[in-house]
Enzyme design. Structure first.
Site, short mmCIF file in Angstrom:
data_model
loop_
_atom_site.label_atom_id
_atom_site.label_comp_id
_atom_site.label_asym_id
_atom_site.label_seq_id
_atom_site.Cartn_x
_atom_site.Cartn_y
_atom_site.Cartn_z
N PHE A 1 0.84 -1.21 0.00
CA PHE A 1 0.00 0.00 0.00
C PHE A 1 0.87 1.26 0.00
O PHE A 1 0.87 2.04 -0.97
CB PHE A 1 -0.94 -0.08 1.21
CG PHE A 1 -1.57 1.21 1.65
CD1 PHE A 1 -2.16 2.06 0.73
CD2 PHE A 1 -1.59 1.55 2.99
CE1 PHE A 1 -2.75 3.26 1.15
CE2 PHE A 1 -2.17 2.74 3.42
CZ PHE A 1 -2.74 3.60 2.50
N ASP B 1 13.09 -11.59 -0.81
CA ASP B 1 12.70 -11.52 0.60
C ASP B 1 13.83 -10.84 1.37
O ASP B 1 14.98 -11.31 1.32
CB ASP B 1 12.47 -12.96 1.09
CG ASP B 1 11.95 -13.02 2.51
OD1 ASP B 1 12.41 -12.20 3.35
OD2 ASP B 1 11.12 -13.88 2.79
N LEU C 1 21.05 -8.83 0.22
CA LEU C 1 20.75 -8.25 -1.08
C LEU C 1 21.94 -7.41 -1.52
O LEU C 1 22.36 -6.49 -0.79
CB LEU C 1 19.50 -7.36 -0.97
CG LEU C 1 19.08 -6.61 -2.22
CD1 LEU C 1 18.65 -7.58 -3.33
CD2 LEU C 1 17.93 -5.64 -1.91
N ASN D 1 19.97 -6.53 7.10
CA ASN D 1 20.44 -6.61 5.71
C ASN D 1 20.44 -5.24 5.03
O ASN D 1 21.38 -4.90 4.30
CB ASN D 1 19.60 -7.61 4.93
CG ASN D 1 19.94 -9.04 5.31
OD1 ASN D 1 21.08 -9.33 5.69
ND2 ASN D 1 18.97 -9.94 5.22
N TYR E 1 5.17 -7.77 15.95
CA TYR E 1 5.25 -6.53 15.16
C TYR E 1 5.87 -5.42 16.00
O TYR E 1 6.86 -4.80 15.59
CB TYR E 1 3.84 -6.15 14.71
CG TYR E 1 3.76 -4.96 13.80
CD1 TYR E 1 4.18 -5.03 12.47
CD2 TYR E 1 3.22 -3.75 14.25
CE1 TYR E 1 4.07 -3.93 11.62
CE2 TYR E 1 3.11 -2.66 13.41
CZ TYR E 1 3.53 -2.74 12.10
OH TYR E 1 3.43 -1.65 11.27
N LYS F 1 9.62 -4.09 15.37
CA LYS F 1 9.87 -2.71 14.94
C LYS F 1 10.73 -1.95 15.95
O LYS F 1 11.53 -1.09 15.57
CB LYS F 1 8.53 -1.98 14.75
CG LYS F 1 7.74 -2.46 13.53
CD LYS F 1 8.35 -1.93 12.24
CE LYS F 1 7.45 -2.23 11.05
NZ LYS F 1 7.98 -1.68 9.80
N THR G 1 -2.49 5.12 8.68
CA THR G 1 -2.59 5.78 7.37
C THR G 1 -3.56 4.99 6.49
O THR G 1 -3.64 3.78 6.59
CB THR G 1 -1.20 5.87 6.72
OG1 THR G 1 -0.37 6.61 7.61
CG2 THR G 1 -1.24 6.55 5.37
#
Ligand code: NAD
Ligand code: UDP
Ligand code: UDP
Length: 315
Positions: A17, A62, A67, A103, A149, A153, A179
């Site tokens: 989103f 993922d 990466l 990462n 969560y 975070k 939001t």
């Protein structure tokens, strides 16, 4: 920086989103965008309109795996955000927040570039300080259903500040308050999408608990403006910085407004309050105003009208 001054910007969670709106904004500003997503909650549909743009690229990946890419800035948004989604596989949620942050910080450290973290008002938990200021350290249950969560975070924020202290990395941490807007997932269980879908379908409108708990709802374009201002701010502005709309509504008020704006005949019904559901939430945005000259411009009624128009197209 490229030879022609175009920035190449990595957006993790770019098919979600908020990520899709951010990709759109960065492309409109003339940048190249690398959207990285594992499509856990995001969809190709959210970014379908960007695929023809030669400055836009998608990589299915993922973030819990390393990466290696060459970019000029990183926005790290990858993480399921609605309670239904982040509680579906809570271990993966913590891994995404924590290992994903490591990462992206490792990548930023190798490239010596700015890295932005999408943190959340959930780091304040069920707050005892109202409105929430950035200095408030929070009231969080470490072992509840929301903990994967909230604590994930919080740990990500810890990592960001330790990479800054230990490696002098330029970091930008935003604490996002509720939001809403077009491209919210219609089935993600969040209150704005749930209520609008129920009202449009003529189903019962589900109020959890007595409906007197409060939230403050920020329209997506306002939030994205805040993101870009924070990323472009001077190196001394690290955050954490609250971005959200300080107008507070009870969930009952929201339900009545949605019913009115959709002209719906749906009736309100009550359901049990989910565990650890915060009673009230409202950002203090003094820092965002002072440091970024930012404040929201789209108020709830107007934002809901635009969001309702979007959800009508999905039916
Ligand atoms: P969303 O679920 O629509 O988007 C998250 C995106 O991350 C999805 O596209 C998903 O597929 C992707 N993703 C999840 N795990 C991943 C992984 N391991 N590797 C790669 N991609 C992965 O949610 P959103 O509302 O757009 O939220 C974006 C960010 O903003 C999240 O970090 C969320 O915690 C934060 N946030 C959002 C809100 C809000 O009100 N929407 C509030 C606070 C914080
Ligand atoms: N990393 C990455 N891309 C990079 C550089 C690092 O994904 O371009 C990952 C790497 O896998 C490592 C993490 O980021 O696990 C943290 O990197 P850092 O250099 O801080 O730690 P170290 O490699 O010393 O463990
Ligand atoms: N809520 C509700 N009905 C719904 C969905 C949510 O009353 O159909 C309530 C929920 O209990 C919470 C508030 O609305 O008090 C916001 O919920 P959401 O999941 O959108 O966000 P969060 O709790 O993470 O702020």
């Amino acid at each position: 920086m490229r030879y022609d001054d175009t920035k190449k910007i990595l957006v993790t969670g770019g098919a979600g989103f908020l990520g899709s709106h951010l990709c759109e904004r960065l492309l409109a500003d003339g940048h190249e965008v690398l959207c990285v997503d594992n499509f856990y909650t995001g969809t190709r549909r959210n970014i379908a309109h960007l695929l023809g743009n030669p400055r836009f690229e998608i990589l299915r990946h993922d973030v819990t795996f390393p990466l290696y890419v060459e970019v000029d800035e990183i926005y790290n948004l990858a993480c399921p955000a609605s309670p239904v989604h982040y509680q579906f596989d809570p271990v993966q949620t913590t891994k995404t927040s924590v290992i994903g942050a490591i990462n992206m910080l490792g990548l930023a450290k190798r490239l010596r570039i700015k890295v932005f973290q999408a943190s959340t008002s959930e780091v304040y938990g069920d707050p005892e300080v109202h409105p929430q200021v950035e200095e408030y350290v929070g009231h969080v249950n470490p072992i509840g259903f929301r903990s994967c969560y909230d604590e994930g975070k919080r740990c990500a924020e810890t990592l960001f500040f330790d990479y800054r202290r230990q490696h002098n990395l330029p970091i930008k941490v935003v604490r996002i308050f509720n939001t809403y807007g077009p491209r919210m997932h219609p089935n993600d269980g969040r209150v704005v999408s749930n209520l609008i879908m129920q009202a449009l379908r003529g189903d019962e409108i589900t109020l959890y608990g007595d409906g007197e708990q409060t939230r403050s709802f920020c329209y997506v374009s306002d939030l994205i403006e805040g993101f870009v201002r924070l990323m472009d701010s001077g190196p001394e502005v690290t955050g954490p910085i609250n971005i959200g709309n300080p107008n507070e509504f009870t969930i009952r008020d929201l339900a009545h407004m949605v019913i009115e704006l959709t002209d719906s005949r749906s009736r309100i019904t009550h359901r049990p309050l989910p565990p650890d559901d915060p009673r009230q939430r409202r950002p203090d945005i003094g820092k965002a105003k002072a440091l970024l000259d930012w404040e929201p411009t789209v108020q709830l009624r107007e934002g809901l009208e635009r969001t309702i128009a979007y959800f009508r197209t999905t039916l």
